[in-house]
Design an enzyme around this catalytic site. Sequence first.
Site, PDB file in Angstrom:
ATOM      1  N   GLU A  12      13.268  10.736  -9.057  1.00 23.51           N
ATOM      2  CA  GLU A  12      14.104  10.028  -8.094  1.00 23.51           C
ATOM      3  C   GLU A  12      15.514  10.611  -8.002  1.00 23.51           C
ATOM      4  OE1 GLU A  12      11.918   5.658  -8.505  1.00 23.51           O
ATOM      5  OE2 GLU A  12      13.624   6.149  -9.787  1.00 23.51           O
ATOM      6  N   GLY A  78       7.973  -2.189  -4.320  1.00 21.21           N
ATOM      7  CA  GLY A  78       6.932  -2.778  -3.494  1.00 21.21           C
ATOM      8  C   GLY A  78       7.550  -3.741  -2.508  1.00 21.21           C
ATOM      9  N   ILE A 154       3.655  -5.950 -10.384  1.00 18.66           N
ATOM     10  CA  ILE A 154       2.955  -7.036  -9.696  1.00 18.66           C
ATOM     11  C   ILE A 154       2.008  -6.476  -8.648  1.00 18.66           C
ATOM     12  CG2 ILE A 154       3.255  -9.073  -8.242  1.00 18.66           C
ATOM     13  CD1 ILE A 154       6.002  -9.402  -9.632  1.00 18.66           C
ATOM     14  N   MET A 174      11.585  -3.228 -10.919  1.00 19.84           N
ATOM     15  CA  MET A 174      11.715  -3.533 -12.344  1.00 19.84           C
ATOM     16  C   MET A 174      13.066  -3.201 -12.968  1.00 19.84           C
ATOM     17  SD  MET A 174       7.868  -2.278 -13.513  1.00 19.84           S
ATOM     18  CE  MET A 174       8.010  -2.896 -15.187  1.00 19.84           C
ATOM     19  N   GLU A 175      14.065  -2.822 -12.164  1.00 17.94           N
ATOM     20  CA  GLU A 175      15.361  -2.423 -12.754  1.00 17.94           C
ATOM     21  C   GLU A 175      16.591  -2.992 -12.060  1.00 17.94           C
ATOM     22  OE1 GLU A 175      12.189   0.217 -13.705  1.00 17.94           O
ATOM     23  OE2 GLU A 175      13.167   0.214 -11.733  1.00 17.94           O
ATOM     24  N   ASP A 198       4.543   0.207  -0.728  1.00 12.35           N
ATOM     25  CA  ASP A 198       3.389  -0.540  -0.243  1.00 12.35           C
ATOM     26  C   ASP A 198       3.811  -1.990  -0.054  1.00 12.35           C
ATOM     27  OD1 ASP A 198       2.170  -2.280  -2.777  1.00 12.35           O
ATOM     28  OD2 ASP A 198       3.340  -0.531  -3.359  1.00 12.35           O
TER      29      ASP A 198
END
Length: 230
Positions: A12, A78, A154, A174-175, A198
């Site tokens: 990233e 997501g 998830i 998650m961050e 997605d």
Amino acid sequence: MIIGIIGAMSEEVQGLKDEMILESKNTKAMMEFHKGRIYEKEVVIVTSGIGKVNAAICTQILVDDYNVDAVINVGIAGGTGMNIYPGDIVIASDLVQHDMDVSAFGDEIGQIPRLDVYDFKCDKELVSLCTKACEQLKEVNHCVGRIVSGDQFINDVEKIKWLNTKFNALACEMEGASIAHAAYLNHVPFVVIRSISDNANNGAHIDYEKFKDIAVKNSNNILRYMLKSM
């Protein structure tokens, strides 16, 4: 002005690291901090690793050891909003930790006990810069809204629908909220930017390996524009 740039995964931020004029490289808490210049701007680029603890530790090191004036977090997320699709960019207006739950004591889910805020709001000037950067990417849709974070990957459709309904969240990852939490406690401006991979909420999927390259390209272009404009 010193700008800290965090990506959870090395890919990233690798493109920006390749462009920077490197001045120093140091390792702390098993993270490599690359300090240097891009477009004559002082930056520190780091891969934090995945999860809230890694991200919060990384942010604190940027504050303590590098005295950063702003933190920018980029990555993949997501989608949870119904109108969010793969390839879209979500710029966080604010962030909440969706897995913080002390509702048994009367707090709202997401509320960190005894903290004076519920959500962590991104710096308006950084959000504006990011929005202008996205407008340069004609082929990319973008929006500004809430992102939620938790130490959970998830893939349950009902949970994703719940995140959208409960928090009015456009994306989950998650961050970001832990970076926002650490930046808030240290009075450091921040913004979180996510490329959507997605969205099970509306049935939108894309091949992850194909998407990853698109996401990295878009994130790097956004950061280039922001750095030139800061």
